[in-house]
Structures are given as C-alpha cells and as structure tokens.
Design a protein around this motif. Structure first.
Motif, short mmCIF file in Angstrom:
data_model
loop_
_atom_site.label_atom_id
_atom_site.label_comp_id
_atom_site.label_asym_id
_atom_site.label_seq_id
_atom_site.Cartn_x
_atom_site.Cartn_y
_atom_site.Cartn_z
N ASP A 81 4.74 -7.37 -8.27
CA ASP A 81 4.44 -6.95 -6.90
C ASP A 81 5.68 -7.04 -6.02
OD1 ASP A 81 2.01 -5.88 -6.16
OD2 ASP A 81 0.98 -7.81 -6.07
N SER B 239 4.04 -3.16 -2.13
CA SER B 239 2.83 -2.94 -2.93
C SER B 239 1.73 -3.93 -2.54
CB SER B 239 3.14 -3.04 -4.43
OG SER B 239 3.60 -4.34 -4.78
N ARG C 108 -2.05 -3.01 -0.72
CA ARG C 108 -3.33 -3.47 -1.26
C ARG C 108 -4.06 -4.35 -0.24
NH1 ARG C 108 -1.14 -4.74 -5.50
NH2 ARG C 108 -1.33 -7.00 -5.54
N THR C 109 -3.30 -5.14 0.49
CA THR C 109 -3.90 -6.01 1.51
C THR C 109 -4.53 -5.17 2.62
OG1 THR C 109 -2.30 -7.76 1.03
CG2 THR C 109 -3.44 -7.88 3.14
N VAL D 192 -6.21 -11.61 -1.66
CA VAL D 192 -5.72 -10.44 -2.41
C VAL D 192 -4.79 -10.95 -3.49
CG1 VAL D 192 -4.42 -8.28 -2.29
CG2 VAL D 192 -5.93 -8.93 -0.40
#
Length: 317
Positions: free
Chosen positions: A162, A166, A170-171, A156
């Motif tokens: 970041d 955040s 996303r992960t 990722v």
C-alpha cells in the motif's frame, strides 16, 4: 417527519458532501442538506451541489482574517436555517468564535482512527508505523484540532505494498459509508429516549444524596432511602410521551405552569392529583437549564433541611 437542516462545508471535490447529499435523498433520512458552502469558489463540489438543487455559497478566504471570514460563513449558515454543520474536506482552521457558535452541532470526518494521527499525512504515518489498519473517524468539532469526541470509526486494512494514495482511496469508500450514518444518528439523538434519560440522569444524580431506581414502571430519582423527586416517563401506558415528571410546590403552581405553556407542561395521570407536573422532552430542542432548575426545585420538596442547606451553601459560590 422532521428533518434536521444541515450545512456542509467543502474546499475541493466534495465527495463526502456528495455521500451526505445522496443519503439525504432517501425519504427515511432524518436530515436534509440546506447549503453547501466553500472557501474556494472553484471547488468542483459546488457544481455538483448546484446541479442537485442544493443552494451554494462560495467566497475566497484570501484577504480576510480568520475571524472575519468565519463570521461571513457563519452568517450564510444561519441565513440558510442550518441547525448542524458537517465539515467535508474543509481545509481551513476554524476560529474559536466560529467553533463556539456551533458547539456540539458541528461534525468532521478525519482519515485516521483518532486519537491516532491527528493533522495531515495520516495514511503515510500509519504505513510508516507498521499499522495493520488505517481508517476514518467522525468526531464532534472542538477548539482543539481533531480532538473532539469520536462518534464513529471504520477500520481499513493496510495491504502489502500500500501507498498513501492507495490507502487513501480505499479509506474514502469507508468515509462515504460512515459519515451519513453517523450524521443521521447524531441529528436524531436528542429525540432518543436513551439520550434524553442520560441527560436527566446526569442532572438528577448531581444533586446531593440522590439515587436512581425503578418505580411505577419508570426510571425514578429520589433521596437515598427517601422520597422520589423525579420520574422519567417513556410511552407510559401507551401515551406516546417522553417526559420528566417533577413535584411542584402546590396545585396552584402546577396549574400556573400548565396554563403558561400547555404544549410543554401537562398534568400526568396518577401523579398529577398529588401536584406533580410533566415536562415534555420530545418536542425538539430541550431547555436543559429549565430541566435542571425544575429538578432542583423538586428535590428541595423532599430533601431534609440539612441537605437543602448544602445546596444553599454551594449557591453562594
């Protein structure tokens, strides 16, 4: 279609549990979720699992030592008929007894590219290190924290600006994609011809002076520059069977084995009249101790006496 029975352990929202559960709804998925269990009776994921018709179990770990609590959970897993365990945000260190009881059958999702950043605060540690990517890993659980063999990973990208939050958000998308696929591959690997051949190969080539080749269109194992003692057959001549062919000591032993368990043993075409017997490897769980024993017996029928003496000497220790 046989579906492997999977229990999922959670401690909180259970988003990875939900990913596994909804993947299991597809008719082609090779597993089903038979239990969602938690050490936190208030875990939000329990309500979701119950709403989807999955049995749940919850019990607080407070007031119980680790071994006693794990024994309680273990009992529920086995009562549910679980064959595999998937940890999905289960925030408990596991006792050695529990890990040993599910050795090779328990997976975990970890939010880093293992072996990097075992433990907690994985996203912040990746950001602080200046890494270009974070990611997630699915691994087999062993006694050491986040240290088992890695079965799959997804990178990722770490974006400018970041934060740990955040990057974690996303992960999580990557985890939801990766975990169901890896679990599906894992529960079917014991029926995979490549995996089965690798298991046979490791045991056959561990015997003194053995080698591997191809013979009669099959992977074969023999004494170096000598006779064959085993064949691995996969859909040979369209019979649809995955099996190990080994020599017996006499036609009487071949007949005895087949009579004792006709589902497991069979008389193979071509080699059967010469006293060979087939051992089915495609029936589910394979008794690898039996396979190893039959390989050794078959090896002895073709090995020179000086080699059997080596094996006898090793058996003394």
């Amino acid at each position: 279609m046989h579906k492997a029975k999977v229990a999922v352990l959670i401690s909180g929202r259970g988003s990875n549990m939900a990913a596994l559960l909804y993947a299991a709804k597809h008719p082609a998925c090779p597993y089903e979720v038979v239990l969602v269990a938690s050490n936190n009776p208030q875990a939000p994921g329990l309500a979701l699992a119950a709403a989807e018709g999955v049995p749940i179990f919850a019990h607080s770990h407070k007031g119980l030592n680790r071994a006693d609590f794990d024994a309680l959970i273990d009992g529920e897993l086995r009562k549910a008929g679980a064959e595999y365990v998937a940890l999905a945000g289960y925030m408990r260190l596991l006792s050695p007894e529990f890990v040993a009881g599910w050795e090779g059958r328990m997976l975990n999702v970890h939010p880093s590219l293992l072996p990097q950043y075992k433990g907690l605060d994985t996203h912040q540690r990746a950001i602080d290190a200046g890494d270009g990517h974070g990611g997630c890993s699915i691994h087999i659980v062993t006694a050491d924290l986040d240290d088992g063999p890695v079965l799959g990973q997804t990178q990722v990208a770490i974006l400018p600006g970041d934060t740990a939050e955040s990057l974690a958000a996303r992960t999580l998308f990557a985890e939801h994609q990766l975990y169901p696929r890896v679990l599906a591959d894992f529960v079917t690997r014991e029926r995979s011809p490549d995996w089965l051949l690798d298991q046979v190969r490791r045991r056959a080539l561990a015997l003194p002076q053995s080698d591997e080749g191809m013979s009669h269109g099959m992977s074969s194992f023999g004494i170096e520059k000598g006779k064959k003692f085993a064949y691995f057959t996969q859909d040979h001549h369209g019979d649809g069977i995955i099996a190990l062919l080994v020599k017996t000591s006499a036609p009487e032993e071949q007949a005895m084995l087949i009579d004792s368990d006709p589902d497991l043993y069979y008389r193979p075409a071509y080699l059967g009249p010469a006293g060979w017997v087939g051992i089915r490897l495609d029936l589910g769980e394979v008794d690898w101790d039996l396979v190893e024993n039959r390989l050794q017996r078959s090896w002895r029928t073709v090995a020179p006496k000086k080699l059997t003496a080596l094996l006898d000497a090793a058996d003394q220790f």
